[in-house]
Design a protein around this motif. Structure first.
Motif, PDB file in Angstrom:
ATOM      1  N   ALA A 154      -9.237  -5.884   1.644  1.00  0.00           N
ATOM      2  CA  ALA A 154      -9.407  -6.679   0.423  1.00  0.00           C
ATOM      3  C   ALA A 154      -8.511  -7.908   0.450  1.00  0.00           C
ATOM      4  CB  ALA A 154      -9.090  -5.821  -0.800  1.00  0.00           C
ATOM      5  N   LYS A 155      -7.287  -7.752   0.912  1.00  0.00           N
ATOM      6  CA  LYS A 155      -6.387  -8.903   0.996  1.00  0.00           C
ATOM      7  C   LYS A 155      -6.890  -9.928   2.010  1.00  0.00           C
ATOM      8  CE  LYS A 155      -2.151  -6.475  -0.374  1.00  0.00           C
ATOM      9  NZ  LYS A 155      -0.784  -6.069   0.045  1.00  0.00           N
TER      10      LYS A 155
ATOM     11  N   ALA B 240      -3.220  -0.658  -4.167  1.00  0.00           N
ATOM     12  CA  ALA B 240      -1.882  -0.884  -3.613  1.00  0.00           C
ATOM     13  C   ALA B 240      -0.879  -0.755  -4.739  1.00  0.00           C
ATOM     14  CB  ALA B 240      -1.800  -2.269  -2.981  1.00  0.00           C
TER      15      ALA B 240
ATOM     16  N   SER C 266      -9.364  -4.595  -6.854  1.00  0.00           N
ATOM     17  CA  SER C 266      -9.324  -3.428  -5.971  1.00  0.00           C
ATOM     18  C   SER C 266      -7.977  -3.322  -5.267  1.00  0.00           C
ATOM     19  CB  SER C 266     -10.449  -3.519  -4.935  1.00  0.00           C
ATOM     20  OG  SER C 266     -11.716  -3.584  -5.552  1.00  0.00           O
ATOM     21  N   ALA C 267      -7.509  -4.447  -4.728  1.00  0.00           N
ATOM     22  CA  ALA C 267      -6.229  -4.434  -4.020  1.00  0.00           C
ATOM     23  C   ALA C 267      -5.081  -4.091  -4.955  1.00  0.00           C
ATOM     24  CB  ALA C 267      -5.991  -5.793  -3.357  1.00  0.00           C
TER      25      ALA C 267
ATOM     26  N   LEU D  76     -12.244  -8.073  -5.344  1.00  0.00           N
ATOM     27  CA  LEU D  76     -11.295  -7.756  -4.279  1.00  0.00           C
ATOM     28  C   LEU D  76      -9.862  -7.742  -4.799  1.00  0.00           C
ATOM     29  CD1 LEU D  76     -12.784  -9.841  -1.318  1.00  0.00           C
ATOM     30  CD2 LEU D  76     -12.969  -7.382  -1.696  1.00  0.00           C
TER      31      LEU D  76
ATOM     32  N   THR E 133      -8.213  -0.162   3.282  1.00  0.00           N
ATOM     33  CA  THR E 133      -9.037  -0.850   2.289  1.00  0.00           C
ATOM     34  C   THR E 133      -8.258  -1.962   1.611  1.00  0.00           C
ATOM     35  OG1 THR E 133     -10.204   1.236   1.894  1.00  0.00           O
ATOM     36  CG2 THR E 133     -10.515  -0.509   0.279  1.00  0.00           C
ATOM     37  N   VAL E 134      -7.000  -1.710   1.309  1.00  0.00           N
ATOM     38  CA  VAL E 134      -6.157  -2.746   0.709  1.00  0.00           C
ATOM     39  C   VAL E 134      -5.999  -3.921   1.664  1.00  0.00           C
ATOM     40  CG1 VAL E 134      -3.826  -3.272  -0.085  1.00  0.00           C
ATOM     41  CG2 VAL E 134      -4.940  -1.166  -0.820  1.00  0.00           C
ATOM     42  N   ARG E 135      -5.757  -3.631   2.929  1.00  0.00           N
ATOM     43  CA  ARG E 135      -5.633  -4.717   3.915  1.00  0.00           C
ATOM     44  C   ARG E 135      -6.925  -5.516   4.009  1.00  0.00           C
ATOM     45  NH1 ARG E 135      -2.406  -0.829   6.662  1.00  0.00           N
ATOM     46  NH2 ARG E 135      -4.228   0.059   7.707  1.00  0.00           N
TER      47      ARG E 135
ATOM     48  N   PRO F 265       0.836  -1.214   0.000  1.00  0.00           N
ATOM     49  CA  PRO F 265       0.000   0.000   0.000  1.00  0.00           C
ATOM     50  C   PRO F 265       0.860   1.249   0.000  1.00  0.00           C
ATOM     51  CG  PRO F 265      -0.704  -1.558   1.693  1.00  0.00           C
ATOM     52  CD  PRO F 265       0.627  -2.028   1.193  1.00  0.00           C
TER      53      PRO F 265
END
Length: 482
Positions: free
Chosen positions: A420-421, A455, A450-451, A447, A416-418, A403
């Motif tokens: 999605a992961k 990121a 998005s990630a 997901l 949000t990245v965390r 990220p």
């Protein structure tokens, strides 16, 4: 080809989306994934498979992105050595395997595959390897996953921002819980027909089952296992956002409700998934606390370490009969699973899938040719070692994406990245436990896209992540941290 009611609704909504701002398309795309048993179109000519609502709306979503951004952002997601590049290679190899491998290994092995008797009846049987409609349908789903990943990536590079994904997932979780409640109410009130409009797919619908005296919640999905796999992903995303203090009130309430739905679904997949996701989140929170992060949830850590075990022990002391009831319930759900007819069947699927992998010398029988009861064996039996390595590389590339670390408003993007992961990890956990086909569902690719988009090592100029990016209007509440 026959058009279902939900298909008509999807086409109408899709046409509206084509004329609406592009930021309207994304939340509808996310929301459509909840209809896991709703057919939009039936295809009798191919043996009766169903085109589901999410797959049909994906056409409108991708078209709207192309109209708004052109081919540039879509192709950018597939550039060499980006996550989408490995997914492109995997999909291309999968398509080639679906066409050529059933002929290449004809007479070499047998596979577990779906045999369609009529347009409304099908069963899984052990058959000699041959090209079938399953190779076509799984190939279409594979292409759909690639398109979904690229379209979502393009959306966040063109007009989207992290808050859009958060708001869409919040709405989706509320809808999923609402349908779960409706499923239980209609079951016990004898009004299950009210949910008939979302249960039209040509699947074996196990929506009226009980276990341990509890209704097996299926919601808008064909069975409890599919519902639990989907809900587990939403639970993981919500819990991750709650740990990062993103819209704490909403995410906290929805996390608790999703966890309750998972536990009441009486699905072994749900229990195993929760047993993996919760320790993962606890470990992440603990590492954050050790680093002195202000986001760490000390109450969550303390509850996992002390309060929850103490509460369970107290309940067993005050209610001795609860131990026997709980043991019987868990034994029925997990311990005796392998001895049940379903357990023996799925064990046989895995044994046949592994033998198929060996018989084809590690190349696989071709995408869509074989079924198993674990996603690892699905990959090995369908696309072999090459496909397995490509898929592992794709997932690793998404999970390894770092990220942005510029602070300020981008902290929301990092959270949000965390989230999605974490959702991807939950999806893969459920798939490894009970996945039967190559398709992981569009939520997985939403997901992942998005990630991968959020990121990035550097925010592209003019993107929502840059200071000068322009955003279209989107009717969502502002993201706030508490």
């Amino acid at each position: 080809m026959s058009l279902e009611f939900m298909g008509l609704v999807t086409i109408i909504v899709g046409c509206v989306i084509l004329a609406a701002p592009v930021t309207w398309a994304f939340p509808v795309m996310v929301l459509s994934t909840v209809f896991g048993a709703a057919a939009a179109i039936s295809l009798p000519a191919l043996g009766g498979p169903s085109v589901l609502v999410p797959s049909l709306f994906l056409v409108f979503f991708a078209t709207r992105l192309f109209m708004a951004a052109g081919e540039g952002p879509l192709l950018a997601s597939l550039q060499p050595f980006r996550p989408g590049f490995w997914l492109l290679l995997l999909t291309g190899f999968g398509l080639l395997s679906a066409i050529y491998f059933p002929k290449l290994f004809d007479g070499v092995t047998e596979t577990m595959t779906v045999e369609r008797v009529t347009s409304t009846r099908s069963f899984i049987s052990l058959s000699p390897l041959r090209f079938s409609s399953n190779n076509i349908t799984q190939s279409v789903y594979a292409v759909g996953g690639l398109v979904c990943f690229a379209a979502v990536f393009a959306y966040f590079r063109h007009a989207g921002k992290a808050g859009h994904l958060i708001s869409a997932i919040l709405l989706l979780a509320a809808v999923d819980i609402g349908f779960a409640v409706a499923d239980v109410i209609t079951y016990f009130s004898g009004t299950e027909y009210l949910l008939g409009f979302v249960r039209t797919a040509n699947y074996a619908l196990l929506t009226a089952a009980e276990k341990g005296g509890l209704k097996r919640i299926s919601g808008t999905f064909p069975e409890a296992s599919a519902f639990s796999e989907y809900t587990l992903v939403l639970f993981a995303v919500m819990a991750s956002l709650w740990l990062d203090r993103v819209r704490s009130r909403e995410t906290g309430i929805l996390t608790a409700l999703l966890l309750l739905a998972l536990l009441l679904s009486t699905s072994a997949t749900a229990l195993i998934g929760v047993a993996v996701v919760v320790p993962f989140l606890w470990t992440r929170a603990l590492l954050g606390a050790m680093k002195g992060s202000a986001k760490a949830r000390p109450v969550f850590l303390a509850a996992c370490v002390a309060f929850i075990p103490a509460a369970i022990l107290t309940a067993f002391v005050l209610f001795p009969g609860l131990v026997d009831q709980l043991h019987q319930f868990v034994e029925e759900m997990l311990l005796s699973k392998a001895e049940s007819q379903s357990g023996r069947e799925r064990f046989m699927w895995n044994a046949v899938a592994f033998q198929t992998f060996l018989d084809t010398h590690g190349f696989g029988a071709g995408l869509g040719s074989a079924r198993a009861s674990s996603y690892i064996l699905v990959l090995l039996s369908n696309v072999g070692v090459i496909g397995f390595v490509l898929f592992a590389t794709f997932v690793s590339a998404v999970l390894a994406a770092r990220p942005l670390r510029n602070g300020g408003a981008l902290d929301i993007g990092n959270a949000t990245v965390r989230a999605a992961k974490t959702g991807l990890i939950a999806s893969l956990t459920a798939a490894c436990v009970s996945g039967t086909v190559y398709d992981l569902g569009l939520m997985f690719y939403i997901l992942a896209g998005s990630a991968a988009a959020l990121a990035s090592e550097r925010a592209p100029v003019g993107s929502p992540l840059s200071a000068s990016g322009n955003l279209h209007s989107f009717p969502v509440a502002p993201v706030r941290r508490r």
